[in-house]
Write a protein that holds these residues in place. Sequence first.
Motif, short mmCIF file in Angstrom:
data_model
loop_
_atom_site.label_atom_id
_atom_site.label_comp_id
_atom_site.label_asym_id
_atom_site.label_seq_id
_atom_site.Cartn_x
_atom_site.Cartn_y
_atom_site.Cartn_z
N ILE A 1 0.85 -1.19 0.00
CA ILE A 1 0.00 0.00 0.00
C ILE A 1 0.88 1.24 0.00
CG2 ILE A 1 -1.90 1.19 1.20
CD1 ILE A 1 -2.46 -1.76 0.35
N GLU A 2 0.63 2.12 -0.95
CA GLU A 2 1.36 3.37 -0.99
C GLU A 2 0.44 4.48 -0.50
OE1 GLU A 2 3.27 4.08 -4.78
OE2 GLU A 2 3.71 1.93 -4.91
N CYS A 3 0.93 5.31 0.40
CA CYS A 3 0.08 6.39 0.89
C CYS A 3 0.93 7.53 1.41
CB CYS A 3 -0.85 5.87 1.97
SG CYS A 3 0.02 5.22 3.40
N SER A 4 0.23 8.60 1.76
CA SER A 4 0.90 9.77 2.31
C SER A 4 0.95 9.62 3.82
CB SER A 4 0.13 11.03 1.90
OG SER A 4 0.06 11.93 2.98
N LYS A 5 2.12 9.94 4.39
CA LYS A 5 2.28 9.78 5.85
C LYS A 5 1.34 10.76 6.56
CE LYS A 5 5.96 9.44 9.34
NZ LYS A 5 6.05 10.67 10.13
N LEU B 1 -3.33 11.82 9.82
CA LEU B 1 -4.60 12.54 9.97
C LEU B 1 -5.71 11.54 10.27
CD1 LEU B 1 -5.03 15.63 9.45
CD2 LEU B 1 -6.24 14.93 7.36
N LEU B 2 -5.71 10.43 9.56
CA LEU B 2 -6.75 9.41 9.76
C LEU B 2 -6.65 8.78 11.16
CD1 LEU B 2 -6.63 7.73 6.25
CD2 LEU B 2 -8.70 8.70 7.27
N VAL B 3 -5.40 8.53 11.63
CA VAL B 3 -5.24 7.92 12.95
C VAL B 3 -5.42 8.95 14.05
CG1 VAL B 3 -3.67 6.61 14.45
CG2 VAL B 3 -3.63 6.22 12.00
N GLY B 4 -5.00 10.21 13.77
CA GLY B 4 -5.06 11.24 14.77
C GLY B 4 -3.83 11.25 15.65
N LYS B 5 -2.68 10.85 15.10
CA LYS B 5 -1.44 10.82 15.87
C LYS B 5 -0.27 10.83 14.91
CE LYS B 5 0.80 7.97 19.49
NZ LYS B 5 2.14 7.97 19.07
N LYS B 6 0.82 11.49 15.36
CA LYS B 6 2.03 11.51 14.53
C LYS B 6 2.97 10.38 14.95
CE LYS B 6 2.13 16.23 13.06
NZ LYS B 6 2.72 16.90 12.01
N PHE B 7 3.72 9.85 13.98
CA PHE B 7 4.61 8.72 14.28
C PHE B 7 6.02 8.98 13.78
CE2 PHE B 7 0.37 6.85 13.80
CZ PHE B 7 0.28 6.07 14.94
N SER B 8 6.99 8.55 14.58
CA SER B 8 8.36 8.50 14.06
C SER B 8 8.46 7.22 13.25
CB SER B 8 9.37 8.47 15.21
OG SER B 8 9.28 7.22 15.87
N LYS B 9 9.58 7.07 12.54
CA LYS B 9 9.74 5.87 11.71
C LYS B 9 9.68 4.61 12.58
CE LYS B 9 12.83 3.80 8.31
NZ LYS B 9 13.94 2.99 8.80
N GLU C 1 10.29 10.87 2.78
CA GLU C 1 9.60 12.06 3.27
C GLU C 1 8.16 11.73 3.59
OE1 GLU C 1 10.34 15.40 0.74
OE2 GLU C 1 12.52 15.12 0.90
N ASP C 2 7.23 12.17 2.73
CA ASP C 2 5.82 11.94 3.06
C ASP C 2 5.30 10.62 2.49
OD1 ASP C 2 3.43 12.80 4.32
OD2 ASP C 2 2.62 13.22 2.33
N GLU C 3 6.07 10.01 1.60
CA GLU C 3 5.56 8.80 0.95
C GLU C 3 5.86 7.55 1.77
OE1 GLU C 3 7.09 8.38 -3.09
OE2 GLU C 3 6.92 10.58 -3.22
N LEU C 4 4.82 6.78 2.01
CA LEU C 4 5.01 5.51 2.72
C LEU C 4 4.68 4.36 1.79
CD1 LEU C 4 3.19 6.09 6.14
CD2 LEU C 4 5.62 6.34 5.63
#
Lengths: 612, 545
Positions: free
Chosen positions: B4-8, B13-21, B40-43
């Motif tokens: 799955i490719e998505c924007s970090k 935003l969907l989870v409501g929390k920021k994550f480190s790698k 960067e923003d691509e996961l």
Amino acid sequence: MDKKHIHSPRLDTIAMVENTIKKSKEKLSKTELWKKLPKQMMYQTFSTAIDYLVELKKIRLTAEGKIELILEKGKAKVWEKETQEGIQEKKSKIEIKKNEIKEGKKEMKINAVGLDDSAKKIVSELSEIERKTLKVLAEEKKELSVQELSEKTGIELDSARRAIQWLNEKELGKARIEKQVFVSLGIEGLKAVKDGLPEKNFLKELNENWKSLSEIKSISKQEINIALGNAKKKDLIELKKEKELTVKITEKGKEFLEKKTEEELILEKIGEKELEEKNLNEKEKQVLKFLGFRKGFLKHKEKGNEFISITEKGFSANESIKETRSSENLLNAKIIRNYNIQDPVEEVYPGKKQPYYKFVDEIKQKLVSLGFKEMENPLIVQEFYNFDVLFQPQNHPARTWTDTYKLKKPTHGKLPEKKIVETIKNAHENGGKAESMGWNYEWSEKIAEQLMPSAHGTAHSARQLVKGIEVPGKYFTLARCFRPDVVDATHLIEFNQMEGFVVGKDFTLRKLLGLLKEFAVEIAGAEKVKFLPDYYPFTEPSVQLNALHPELGWVEFGGAGIFRAEITENLGIKEKCLAWGLGMDRLAMFKLKLNDIRELFSQNLDWLRKGI
Amino acid sequence: MPTIECSKKDFELLVGKKFSKEELEDVLLGVKGELDGINEDELKIDIKETNRPDLWSVEGIAREIKAFIGKEKGIPEYKVLKGKRKAKIDSNLKDIRPKAAYAEIRGIEITEEILLQIIQLQEKICQSFGKKREQVAIGVFDLDKVKGNVKYFAAEPSMEFIPLGFSESMSLREILIKHPKGKEYGKLIEGFEKFPLLADENNEVLSMPPIINSDTSGKVTEQTKNLFVDVTGFNQKLVDTALKIMCMALADRKGKIYSVELDYEKKKLISPEFKKEKIVFNLSEVNELLGTNFSGKEILKLLEKKRLKGKIKGKKITVEFGNYRKDIIHPWDVIEDIAIAFDYNKFEPEKLDVFTLGSVEEKSTQLKEVRELCIGFGLQEIASNHLTSKETQMKKMNLKEEFVEIANPVSSNWEIFRKKLLPESLDFLSKNKNKSYPQKIFEVGRTIELNSEKETGVEEKWKLCVSITHSKTNFNEVKSILEAIARELKMKVKLKEAKTSFLAEGKSALIEFSDGKKGFVGEINQKVMQEFGLETNVSVIEIEI
């Protein structure tokens, strides 16, 4: 040892001289005879042979200094007899007197005849390639290039080169390196062949009318003075100085344009094939010398080639080797030559296991020592074992969990006894005896019969489960697996999996983790392990085993899980089966220090022999 | 394994929390996910769970992780509002593509990122879960261009519409021949007299499932506000599951789900239907499978982290789950979720203290003996592939034979199974002509022949192949080795003169061992030498072992 010894002829040398005299239709002088000998020999040796023959009354020297054969009936036979006796006598003299017999064995050292001690030592230390080289050189009686030598002796070019060098050092041969200079075209030369010489192009631009120099385009400013000078000298042009220098072509100049110049001819010749300078005639050399002054016209390349000719010492050495050989035959004894222990020797390779298979053998050994039993692992299996027994539903994504090969020929195989087939059918359709809903579809025997190259080692565990197992039990197999993939540095279409399961009372997920940890430590030499949730259609729970390798960091090392209850319970196995599979190929890659998985099946013989 | 490719940012935003790698790597374990790349923003996230299409979208991953980190718990709730639209499903589709399910999504604000995610999810479901559209094909339409009720029916091949990406109308038959998607997926409906078609009340075509949408309503852009989702296939459960997964993702994007009534002539269904299903089992099974000591309370808590809901009654536990999860069919499926929620690395591995006697297969012992003998002769072992080409096994060997053949080869280099080891050894030698001589190699390996009497229609034979090349090698050299092998294996060997297409006449023989095993020995003939580009004499042995 006095010098005389060096020139004492051997018996076959004397025979050769006598035969030459016999064959000759006219009487020869001593020198003439020497030149006629089928084999070259030193004059002094020859002289001694003649003296010997005179002494034996075989020949005499006439007043004019010619050699004459004394031929009497019956005499020849006597001579032969004498010769035989002579050989016998000589043999016993040389061999037995001078050499030690070691430990009662029939081995002895043989010294060369007619050579001084140091020379004898050298001869006794000659290697096979040196001996062969000497023999050929003695026979050919002329200088040979390394290529000719290799051809005539049948030894490899490299060995021939070594032989030349060694013989030169031992003064048995005289080596010479000849520098060959090859001439080829430089950039300007190439241009000239393609577009014509600048001086000619310059002439082509001219006509009967006066033309100022600034109008000339075909020639550079640097070259124009030379071109003008040359053309003027040859009367090809006329010059006139007005405001500026003007020029026009002469009749001779026009004629000149018609013909090809020597420069052009030789440039074309070189353009076809690079030439060796020494093969050119004087005139060509002269032309070439001048062309060489012009920038970028020619390129010179030097190549060295080796040549060798035999020395007198070499001849004697060869003769003595020959004698050694014949005495070997006569005495039927084994000869040992002395070795120069520093000499390089031929590289040989032991018979060895293929490195990857060697690694696999070691792992197999380890598993056996851990109490594992090896299972059968056919290359071709029914989908029944690859999928159905493992509860992977037909026509469902779990079946295409990996891409698999199918067979074109043959297509279908046989299923085991009906009872087992029924059991698997029920497991799929309604979960069978297990506490499961099953997959709720109509299971097809026809699909299960389809054949395929086994896509994972678990197919063989499935087969073993169907065949019957011992509880507690530990099973393994090294399976060759096939998946359609694009072959690259990390993928093979054929790869190996070390695959198996353990079964026993009260087995749990924690025990599976314990087993995996043991594998990682025992087999991969890992320091630490990490377990990641994973998915396999046939295990629940499923685990991925990552191991911390001392050099490579965290690497994926295997997959495992507990066989689904739908599989085991339906086959009447009440205990839990802990299934595992280890990625052998990756492990082997880092053991063998390879970066490309294809090298596991390397076709490079040197890598197999020496690891390079 | 879907990636799955998505924007970090979108994910956070969907989870409501920021994550480190590192945090991301940890929480992804909760969905059997592995971070395949971060730029960067691509996961790029690999989801190993092949049986849970609900996780194959950024929305699905975020939904599961929200519970995993405790932001939400238990089963996700989705409300379906009653819609007015009906869908009539033609029974003539019975053999062609009989099942369908529909839903409306209203009031969704489509951004470029959302559009990409919708397309990605749709693709992943169709490719993997839907077996390349065979089992599940999904279409998404601009609802505002769909007039009234829809009908899904078996249409005449001469009917026409403008397929997506084209400007002129084409007949259904033409689409199968000319349209790129028609060429790709046409085989799914080929051979029928009529083709599936979805049209609205005005007979405007929406789509030709499972091939292509129309260029009118099938165009969804950032201006689209309301969506119509169509899923077709053969199994109502699979089709329903796919539709629910699409709806959940769109509802996570603040869309409202409206139902569509499915009219199957004989029965009517409401689509989609979010329900809870349950599974009941003995509570003790959890600790028995995992080897743990969890209390009932702990188990209930762990279940909630995995969006499940448990209830304990006596010795039994009832676990409820959303009916979009089709992977739960046995208690162990739930117990694995408990183990994941707890964290695999928190379990203490337990030593397996069972004593058993290890052994190798009977054949293995014999193979080992033969290999050791060969090594004793100073031969180098080589390894070649079982899959090979007709070129090597047949053409170069001057043979005409039948082989066990692959139906879907990736390349003609690997299209058949080897029947002899020799061609592979000759191929090996041809690649080492510039290495020093003598070259002496061997391989012990399996070959496969057709044999209809065997269980799998093939016979797998272990063979030994010895190949020696140097300028003076000859029949006698290999015959000596052959006899030594026979002597060591305590077998008698008989040689018979024979003609083969690859050995030199008068310098070769067929071998028969006292136990019936066969083989050949001799020098390779000139023709085959030339085919393999070999210049130095080669003599060989190949025998069954």
